[in-house]
Design a protein around this motif. Structure first.
Motif, PDB file in Angstrom:
ATOM      1  N   ALA A 404       0.835  -1.208   0.000  1.00  0.00           N
ATOM      2  CA  ALA A 404       0.000   0.000   0.000  1.00  0.00           C
ATOM      3  C   ALA A 404       0.864   1.250   0.000  1.00  0.00           C
ATOM      4  N   LYS A 405       1.974   1.198   0.718  1.00  0.00           N
ATOM      5  CA  LYS A 405       2.883   2.353   0.745  1.00  0.00           C
ATOM      6  C   LYS A 405       3.609   2.525  -0.579  1.00  0.00           C
ATOM      7  N   LYS A 406       4.026   1.426  -1.179  1.00  0.00           N
ATOM      8  CA  LYS A 406       4.821   1.483  -2.405  1.00  0.00           C
ATOM      9  C   LYS A 406       3.976   1.726  -3.659  1.00  0.00           C
ATOM     10  N   MET A 407       2.719   1.302  -3.634  1.00  0.00           N
ATOM     11  CA  MET A 407       1.948   1.279  -4.873  1.00  0.00           C
ATOM     12  C   MET A 407       0.742   2.218  -4.888  1.00  0.00           C
ATOM     13  N   THR A 408       0.553   2.966  -3.807  1.00  0.00           N
ATOM     14  CA  THR A 408      -0.513   3.970  -3.801  1.00  0.00           C
ATOM     15  C   THR A 408       0.056   5.281  -3.265  1.00  0.00           C
ATOM     16  N   PRO A 409      -0.609   6.393  -3.540  1.00  0.00           N
ATOM     17  CA  PRO A 409      -0.132   7.679  -3.027  1.00  0.00           C
ATOM     18  C   PRO A 409      -0.632   7.975  -1.618  1.00  0.00           C
ATOM     19  N   ARG A 410      -1.239   7.011  -0.943  1.00  0.00           N
ATOM     20  CA  ARG A 410      -1.831   7.246   0.368  1.00  0.00           C
ATOM     21  C   ARG A 410      -0.768   7.473   1.442  1.00  0.00           C
ATOM     22  N   SER A 411      -1.091   8.314   2.411  1.00  0.00           N
ATOM     23  CA  SER A 411      -0.158   8.639   3.496  1.00  0.00           C
ATOM     24  C   SER A 411      -0.097   7.494   4.499  1.00  0.00           C
ATOM     25  N   LEU A 412       0.957   7.503   5.318  1.00  0.00           N
ATOM     26  CA  LEU A 412       1.095   6.455   6.337  1.00  0.00           C
ATOM     27  C   LEU A 412      -0.077   6.437   7.311  1.00  0.00           C
ATOM     28  N   PRO A 413      -0.523   7.596   7.822  1.00  0.00           N
ATOM     29  CA  PRO A 413      -1.689   7.555   8.726  1.00  0.00           C
ATOM     30  C   PRO A 413      -2.936   6.981   8.058  1.00  0.00           C
ATOM     31  N   ARG A 422      -4.388   2.869  14.719  1.00  0.00           N
ATOM     32  CA  ARG A 422      -4.472   4.289  15.025  1.00  0.00           C
ATOM     33  C   ARG A 422      -3.127   4.988  14.867  1.00  0.00           C
ATOM     34  N   ASP A 423      -2.050   4.220  15.012  1.00  0.00           N
ATOM     35  CA  ASP A 423      -0.709   4.805  15.000  1.00  0.00           C
ATOM     36  C   ASP A 423      -0.009   4.449  13.683  1.00  0.00           C
ATOM     37  N   HIS A 424       0.427   5.464  12.937  1.00  0.00           N
ATOM     38  CA  HIS A 424       1.064   5.192  11.649  1.00  0.00           C
ATOM     39  C   HIS A 424       2.438   4.554  11.788  1.00  0.00           C
ATOM     40  N   THR A 425       3.000   4.554  13.022  1.00  0.00           N
ATOM     41  CA  THR A 425       4.318   3.923  13.205  1.00  0.00           C
ATOM     42  C   THR A 425       4.245   2.420  12.949  1.00  0.00           C
ATOM     43  N   THR A 426       3.042   1.851  13.096  1.00  0.00           N
ATOM     44  CA  THR A 426       2.876   0.425  12.780  1.00  0.00           C
ATOM     45  C   THR A 426       3.149   0.181  11.299  1.00  0.00           C
ATOM     46  N   VAL A 427       2.687   1.098  10.457  1.00  0.00           N
ATOM     47  CA  VAL A 427       2.923   0.969   9.016  1.00  0.00           C
ATOM     48  C   VAL A 427       4.404   1.165   8.713  1.00  0.00           C
ATOM     49  N   MET A 428       5.032   2.150   9.360  1.00  0.00           N
ATOM     50  CA  MET A 428       6.474   2.388   9.155  1.00  0.00           C
ATOM     51  C   MET A 428       7.271   1.137   9.511  1.00  0.00           C
ATOM     52  N   HIS A 429       6.916   0.518  10.611  1.00  0.00           N
ATOM     53  CA  HIS A 429       7.615  -0.696  11.037  1.00  0.00           C
ATOM     54  C   HIS A 429       7.411  -1.818  10.019  1.00  0.00           C
ATOM     55  N   ALA A 430       6.183  -1.944   9.504  1.00  0.00           N
ATOM     56  CA  ALA A 430       5.885  -2.994   8.525  1.00  0.00           C
ATOM     57  C   ALA A 430       6.708  -2.797   7.251  1.00  0.00           C
ATOM     58  N   VAL A 431       6.808  -1.561   6.772  1.00  0.00           N
ATOM     59  CA  VAL A 431       7.557  -1.280   5.549  1.00  0.00           C
ATOM     60  C   VAL A 431       9.033  -1.626   5.737  1.00  0.00           C
ATOM     61  N   LYS A 432       9.616  -1.192   6.848  1.00  0.00           N
ATOM     62  CA  LYS A 432      11.037  -1.486   7.103  1.00  0.00           C
ATOM     63  C   LYS A 432      11.275  -2.987   7.253  1.00  0.00           C
ATOM     64  N   ARG A 433      10.352  -3.660   7.939  1.00  0.00           N
ATOM     65  CA  ARG A 433      10.515  -5.096   8.157  1.00  0.00           C
ATOM     66  C   ARG A 433      10.460  -5.866   6.843  1.00  0.00           C
ATOM     67  N   VAL A 434       9.527  -5.526   5.986  1.00  0.00           N
ATOM     68  CA  VAL A 434       9.419  -6.226   4.702  1.00  0.00           C
ATOM     69  C   VAL A 434      10.644  -5.937   3.837  1.00  0.00           C
ATOM     70  N   GLU A 435      11.150  -4.723   3.872  1.00  0.00           N
ATOM     71  CA  GLU A 435      12.368  -4.406   3.106  1.00  0.00           C
ATOM     72  C   GLU A 435      13.538  -5.258   3.581  1.00  0.00           C
ATOM     73  N   GLN A 436      13.645  -5.454   4.901  1.00  0.00           N
ATOM     74  CA  GLN A 436      14.717  -6.302   5.443  1.00  0.00           C
ATOM     75  C   GLN A 436      14.523  -7.758   5.022  1.00  0.00           C
TER      76      GLN A 436
END
Length: 457
Positions: A404-413, A422-436
């Motif tokens: 969703a982050k890579k393929m849409t223009p939608r914001s993290l929140p 409720r917390d966009h940091t969950t999405v940030m963590h998911a993106v970093k984890r998948v990249e790793q």
């Protein structure tokens, strides 16, 4: 290269060395790349080489107006390109000339009333035209028009939107016809060039020469006839030219962006005459044809640049407007890869074509990503939205957030909210984890790549 008439000075002849002719061929290719198709066809393609004496390049244009325009607007460009092959060049002289008869082996002028038989563009042939369901009728009709003997129809009218191969087929017809009839006279020009030449002849009060030049050919090819819409005097001349060519048993090929019945601003008698022969449409290429075109194009690269199958499939899915844009996208990717000395990959292709892909981007939604990821892992969409931490659910959820982050223009929140977070940091963590994980786990990397392709399609 495509052109209308190739003129020579009045009462004179073309007299230049084989080396000059080779240089002129290379210069014409460079001019087309620099000036663009429209300007090249209108002003530079009709120029004829008279000769070069070392310091002065002498060219002929079909009218005084064209000679003045080229001198004012393109002399520097001509001088720059020619001097790359002959540094002693100091000036370019362009003068008005008359048309000539030319054959593949001729270097001298013949009857001044005839039209130019070369050059049709040698790059375009039936052999390198990729055939599919969308263009099969047009291809077979073009083959028939080029074969020896009386054609079963006349004229041939090809229509389709830009970049689908109409011009390729016209030049293939010209090249094949000349191969069968080396001494034949062939004229190719755009309808716009037809109009420019006719108006110049009217101003010069020399329409007789214009008529003779075109009507004496064995094969006449007029590209993009829609451009004479609303031009009544040009249409009048065009109608009589058509009648002369067809009536004399000579061949006529016409292209347009629409079928005759859908052309507006064209006289009814012209439309009727154009539809009298065979009307063949060229439709946008389907996925299979786009794939075959790209594979054929990649084959011409040889070992210079490797293009993986996933990149070819990606381009075939994403670039659907026309063949010209499809080939242009591949050229852009491979040229940039060679320039920066990087391998072609899916990620590299996305980065290189970011602006083009945005123009073609379908509006992928987070809902679609959630459905596709859930289906892929055998889950329900509700599983991705719940708080379960089990690995068989948590990992697909993270991958869905990453996509969703890579393929849409939608914001993290916003992405977080769509996943019940409720917390966009969950999405940030998911993106970093998948990249790793993509860097360390081949299976995860393969899953993400497969899902990306499915969502791109």
């Amino acid at each position: 290269m495509p052109s209308g008439f190739q003129p020579v000075p009045q009462g004179g002849s073309i007299d230049f060395s084989v080396n000059d002719r080779d240089v002129w061929t290379r210069v014409r290719a460079a001019l087309k790349a620099d000036a663009g198709d429209h300007s090249y066809e209108a002003w530079l393609a009709p120029l004829a080489l008279i000769g070069c004496d070392g310091e002065t390049l002498r060219l002929a244009a079909p009218s005084a107006f064209a000679a003045d325009w080229v001198t004012s607007n393109y002399a520097d460009l001509l001088r720059r390109h020619w001097s790359q092959h002959q540094p002693s060049l100091r000036r370019v002289a362009v003068q008005q000339g008359q048309a000539m008869v030319a054959t593949p082996s001729a270097t001298k002028a013949a009857a001044p009333a005839a039209a130019q038989s070369l050059p049709v563009d040698a790059r375009y042939s039936f052999d390198n035209f990729i055939v599919g369901k969308s263009n099969e009728l047009a291809y077979n009709a073009a083959l028939a028009m080029a074969e020896p003997g009386a054609p079963g129809f006349n004229p041939l009218f090809l229509h389709g939107t830009t970049g689908l191969g109409k011009t390729h087929l016209m030049h293939a017809i010209g090249n094949s016809y000349l191969a069968h009839h080396p001494s034949a006279r062939v004229a190719y020009l755009s309808a716009e060039k037809f109009m420019v030449e006719f108006m110049a002849a009217m101003r010069a009060k020399d329409t007789i020469s214009f008529k003779q030049r075109l009507r004496s050919v064995d094969l006449l090819m007029i590209d993009d006839v829609q451009f004479i819409a609303g031009k009544e005097s040009t249409q009048e001349e065009f109608f009589h030219t058509m009648n002369e060519i067809i009536g004399a048993g000579k061949r006529l090929v016409i292209t347009a962006d629409r079928s005759p019945q859908n052309l507006e601003g064209i006289q009814e008698r012209i439309l009727s005459r154009m539809a009298w022969g065979l009307v063949a449409d060229i439709n946008p290429a389907d996925y299979e044809l786009r794939l075959n075109i790209l594979h054929a194009k990649v084959a011409t690269l040889g070992n210079r640049c490797a293009v993986p199958d996933d990149v070819i499939e990606f381009l075939a899915r994403k670039i659907t407007a026309n063949v010209r844009e499809l080939e242009g996208a591949l050229n852009r990717v491979t040229a940039f890869a060679l320039l920066v000395n990087k391998p072609v990959s899916l990620e590299f292709t996305r980065e290189t074509l970011a602006d083009l892909l945005r123009a073609h981007e379908k509006k992928l939604t987070i809902d679609e990503i959630q459905r596709k990821v859930a289906d892929y892992y055998g889950l329900k969409v509700a599983d991705l939205l719940c708080e379960r931490r089990a690995r068989e659910v948590a990992r697909p959820r993270q991958i869905a957030m990453y996509l969703a982050k890579k393929m849409t223009p939608r914001s993290l929140p916003e992405i977080g909210r769509r996943f019940g977070k409720r917390d966009h940091t969950t999405v940030m963590h998911a993106v970093k984890r998948v990249e790793q994980l993509r860097a360390d786990d081949r299976e995860i990397d393969s899953d993400v790549a497969t899902l990306t392709r499915l969502l791109d399609g």
